[in-house]
Design a protein around this motif. Structure first.
Motif, PDB file in Angstrom:
ATOM      1  N   GLN A  86       0.817  -1.213   0.000  1.00 51.84           N
ATOM      2  CA  GLN A  86       0.000   0.000   0.000  1.00 51.84           C
ATOM      3  C   GLN A  86       0.851   1.264   0.000  1.00 51.84           C
ATOM      4  OE1 GLN A  86      -2.630   0.801   3.281  1.00 51.84           O
ATOM      5  NE2 GLN A  86      -3.928   2.063   2.002  1.00 51.84           N
ATOM      6  N   SER A  87       1.967   1.232   0.680  1.00 52.22           N
ATOM      7  CA  SER A  87       2.789   2.442   0.777  1.00 52.22           C
ATOM      8  C   SER A  87       3.740   2.627  -0.407  1.00 52.22           C
ATOM      9  CB  SER A  87       3.583   2.433   2.083  1.00 52.22           C
ATOM     10  OG  SER A  87       4.525   1.381   2.066  1.00 52.22           O
ATOM     11  N   SER A  88       3.823   1.655  -1.298  1.00 46.22           N
ATOM     12  CA  SER A  88       4.807   1.764  -2.371  1.00 46.22           C
ATOM     13  C   SER A  88       4.213   1.804  -3.775  1.00 46.22           C
ATOM     14  CB  SER A  88       5.812   0.618  -2.264  1.00 46.22           C
ATOM     15  OG  SER A  88       5.154  -0.622  -2.432  1.00 46.22           O
ATOM     16  N   PHE A  91       2.081   4.663  -8.812  1.00 44.31           N
ATOM     17  CA  PHE A  91       1.152   5.537  -9.523  1.00 44.31           C
ATOM     18  C   PHE A  91       0.497   6.582  -8.629  1.00 44.31           C
ATOM     19  CE2 PHE A  91       1.259   1.623 -12.094  1.00 44.31           C
ATOM     20  CZ  PHE A  91       1.831   2.172 -13.235  1.00 44.31           C
ATOM     21  N   ILE A  92       0.424   6.330  -7.343  1.00 46.62           N
ATOM     22  CA  ILE A  92      -0.170   7.305  -6.437  1.00 46.62           C
ATOM     23  C   ILE A  92       0.750   8.504  -6.259  1.00 46.62           C
ATOM     24  CG2 ILE A  92      -0.849   7.738  -4.043  1.00 46.62           C
ATOM     25  CD1 ILE A  92      -2.086   4.979  -4.001  1.00 46.62           C
ATOM     26  N   GLU A  93       2.034   8.248  -6.170  1.00 45.09           N
ATOM     27  CA  GLU A  93       2.997   9.322  -5.931  1.00 45.09           C
ATOM     28  C   GLU A  93       3.460  10.017  -7.202  1.00 45.09           C
ATOM     29  OE1 GLU A  93       3.504  10.362  -2.901  1.00 45.09           O
ATOM     30  OE2 GLU A  93       2.205   8.749  -2.227  1.00 45.09           O
ATOM     31  N   SER A  94       3.030   9.515  -8.349  1.00 39.50           N
ATOM     32  CA  SER A  94       3.475  10.079  -9.614  1.00 39.50           C
ATOM     33  C   SER A  94       3.028  11.530  -9.752  1.00 39.50           C
ATOM     34  CB  SER A  94       2.918   9.246 -10.776  1.00 39.50           C
ATOM     35  OG  SER A  94       3.197   9.862 -12.000  1.00 39.50           O
ATOM     36  N   LYS A  95       3.960  12.407 -10.074  1.00 38.83           N
ATOM     37  CA  LYS A  95       3.642  13.826 -10.217  1.00 38.83           C
ATOM     38  C   LYS A  95       2.793  14.107 -11.450  1.00 38.83           C
ATOM     39  CE  LYS A  95       7.634  15.632  -7.713  1.00 38.83           C
ATOM     40  NZ  LYS A  95       7.807  14.477  -6.904  1.00 38.83           N
ATOM     41  N   GLU A  96       2.830  13.244 -12.454  1.00 38.26           N
ATOM     42  CA  GLU A  96       2.036  13.479 -13.648  1.00 38.26           C
ATOM     43  C   GLU A  96       0.555  13.185 -13.421  1.00 38.26           C
ATOM     44  OE1 GLU A  96       2.474   9.629 -16.421  1.00 38.26           O
ATOM     45  OE2 GLU A  96       4.388  10.583 -15.916  1.00 38.26           O
ATOM     46  N   ASN A  97       0.237  12.450 -12.388  1.00 38.19           N
ATOM     47  CA  ASN A  97      -1.152  12.141 -12.051  1.00 38.19           C
ATOM     48  C   ASN A  97      -1.566  12.962 -10.834  1.00 38.19           C
ATOM     49  OD1 ASN A  97      -1.461  10.147 -14.054  1.00 38.19           O
ATOM     50  ND2 ASN A  97      -0.382   8.680 -12.783  1.00 38.19           N
ATOM     51  N   ARG A  98      -2.193  14.085 -11.054  1.00 41.11           N
ATOM     52  CA  ARG A  98      -2.502  15.004  -9.961  1.00 41.11           C
ATOM     53  C   ARG A  98      -3.888  14.774  -9.346  1.00 41.11           C
ATOM     54  NH1 ARG A  98       1.821  18.075  -9.821  1.00 41.11           N
ATOM     55  NH2 ARG A  98       2.755  18.874 -11.700  1.00 41.11           N
ATOM     56  N   PHE A 135       1.567  -0.372 -16.232  1.00 37.61           N
ATOM     57  CA  PHE A 135       1.792  -1.308 -15.141  1.00 37.61           C
ATOM     58  C   PHE A 135       3.258  -1.290 -14.761  1.00 37.61           C
ATOM     59  CE2 PHE A 135       2.592  -3.826 -18.905  1.00 37.61           C
ATOM     60  CZ  PHE A 135       3.649  -4.645 -18.567  1.00 37.61           C
ATOM     61  N   GLU A 136       3.495  -1.652 -13.506  1.00 37.40           N
ATOM     62  CA  GLU A 136       4.859  -1.775 -13.013  1.00 37.40           C
ATOM     63  C   GLU A 136       4.935  -3.018 -12.138  1.00 37.40           C
ATOM     64  OE1 GLU A 136       8.070   0.855 -10.531  1.00 37.40           O
ATOM     65  OE2 GLU A 136       6.683   1.888 -11.899  1.00 37.40           O
ATOM     66  N   ILE A 137       5.866  -3.887 -12.477  1.00 36.25           N
ATOM     67  CA  ILE A 137       6.067  -5.118 -11.718  1.00 36.25           C
ATOM     68  C   ILE A 137       7.106  -4.834 -10.639  1.00 36.25           C
ATOM     69  CG2 ILE A 137       6.805  -7.531 -11.802  1.00 36.25           C
ATOM     70  CD1 ILE A 137       5.923  -7.487 -14.801  1.00 36.25           C
ATOM     71  N   VAL A 138       6.701  -5.041  -9.385  1.00 32.57           N
ATOM     72  CA  VAL A 138       7.589  -4.835  -8.245  1.00 32.57           C
ATOM     73  C   VAL A 138       7.552  -6.121  -7.415  1.00 32.57           C
ATOM     74  CG1 VAL A 138       8.093  -3.451  -6.199  1.00 32.57           C
ATOM     75  CG2 VAL A 138       7.076  -2.358  -8.231  1.00 32.57           C
ATOM     76  N   GLU A 139       8.639  -6.849  -7.467  1.00 35.57           N
ATOM     77  CA  GLU A 139       8.758  -8.132  -6.782  1.00 35.57           C
ATOM     78  C   GLU A 139       7.630  -9.070  -7.226  1.00 35.57           C
ATOM     79  OE1 GLU A 139       9.251  -7.426  -2.603  1.00 35.57           O
ATOM     80  OE2 GLU A 139      11.002  -6.159  -2.936  1.00 35.57           O
ATOM     81  N   ASN A 140       6.741  -9.473  -6.309  1.00 34.67           N
ATOM     82  CA  ASN A 140       5.659 -10.386  -6.673  1.00 34.67           C
ATOM     83  C   ASN A 140       4.296  -9.689  -6.716  1.00 34.67           C
ATOM     84  OD1 ASN A 140       5.565 -10.019  -3.927  1.00 34.67           O
ATOM     85  ND2 ASN A 140       5.337 -12.179  -3.415  1.00 34.67           N
ATOM     86  N   PHE A 143       1.509  -3.349 -10.048  1.00 34.97           N
ATOM     87  CA  PHE A 143       0.696  -2.161  -9.872  1.00 34.97           C
ATOM     88  C   PHE A 143       0.178  -1.766 -11.257  1.00 34.97           C
ATOM     89  CE2 PHE A 143       3.732  -2.219  -6.421  1.00 34.97           C
ATOM     90  CZ  PHE A 143       2.948  -1.902  -5.319  1.00 34.97           C
ATOM     91  N   ILE A 144      -1.138  -1.558 -11.357  1.00 35.38           N
ATOM     92  CA  ILE A 144      -1.759  -1.274 -12.651  1.00 35.38           C
ATOM     93  C   ILE A 144      -2.542   0.031 -12.567  1.00 35.38           C
ATOM     94  CG2 ILE A 144      -3.444  -2.070 -14.364  1.00 35.38           C
ATOM     95  CD1 ILE A 144      -2.825  -4.947 -13.443  1.00 35.38           C
ATOM     96  N   PHE A 145      -2.375   0.864 -13.595  1.00 36.89           N
ATOM     97  CA  PHE A 145      -3.192   2.061 -13.756  1.00 36.89           C
ATOM     98  C   PHE A 145      -3.928   1.927 -15.079  1.00 36.89           C
ATOM     99  CE2 PHE A 145      -4.064   6.265 -15.451  1.00 36.89           C
ATOM    100  CZ  PHE A 145      -4.751   6.837 -14.385  1.00 36.89           C
TER     101      PHE A 145
END
Length: 187
Positions: A86-88, A91-98, A135-140, A143-145
């Motif tokens: 949840q904390s990582s 897409f939530i922290e992305s500056k392009e998505n305000r 999408f971004e694959i992080v370990e297992n 994350f999808i937008f």
């Protein structure tokens, strides 16, 4: 005892492979799990166990097959893993998505049974040119937008399972937030 969440794939979707959550809770009790709590009808179960994740997954899959006659992939995460997820989210922290509310409504997380190989991750790159979804694959985890609705996306469980050679199941981000909240509560 460790707090876990099991995420079952493909139950209670379109009236198929139906399992009542009260029945699922009883099944978990019969396996010796404690402090069992279900969330919505899609097979999210929080519980405590002294077993390791692989052993738990195998036991649940076997018990579901024996009781209901169909196979259900089961992916397990610890409380700490879910909090980290949840904390990582990139897409939530992305500056392009305000617009955070739009972001939340379009976010999903695909849980993978295991960390995919670099070679298999490369096989997912072909879809990037064919979709506006990201999408971004992080370990297992993936994350999808989605630019649109998830059900119209090409980033499906089947796509990722085929390319990454591991089991996958997806939840929307609001469900991830609620599951994390339930996991960290003392209930």
């Amino acid at each position: 005892m460790q707090k876990y969440i099991s995420i079952l794939r493909g139950i209670n979707v379109g009236g198929k492979r139906k399992i009542l959550m009260s029945d699922l809770k009883e099944l978990y009790q019969s396996l010796g799990f404690e402090d069992i709590q279900t969330y919505i009808q899609s097979g999210n179960v929080i519980f405590n166990s002294s077993l390791d994740k692989n052993e738990i997954s195998i036991q649940i899959e076997k018990a579901v097959f024996e009781k209901y006659g169909f196979e259900v992939p089961v992916i397990i995460r610890t409380k700490e893993e879910l909090q980290n997820i949840q904390s990582s989210n990139p897409f939530i922290e992305s500056k392009e998505n305000r617009n955070k509310e739009k972001i939340i409504n379009n976010l999903h997380l695909t849980f993978l049974e295991e960390v995919p190989t670099t070679q298999n991750i490369e096989k997912t790159k072909e879809i990037e040119a064919k979709t506006d979804d990201k999408f971004e694959i992080v370990e297992n985890n993936i994350f999808i937008f989605c630019e649109g609705k998830y059900h119209t996306s090409k980033l499906t469980n089947n796509f990722f399972e085929k390319k990454l050679k591991t089991k996958a199941t997806t939840r929307n981000w609001k469900t991830i937030e609620k599951l994390t909240e339930l996991m960290i509560s003392d209930k």
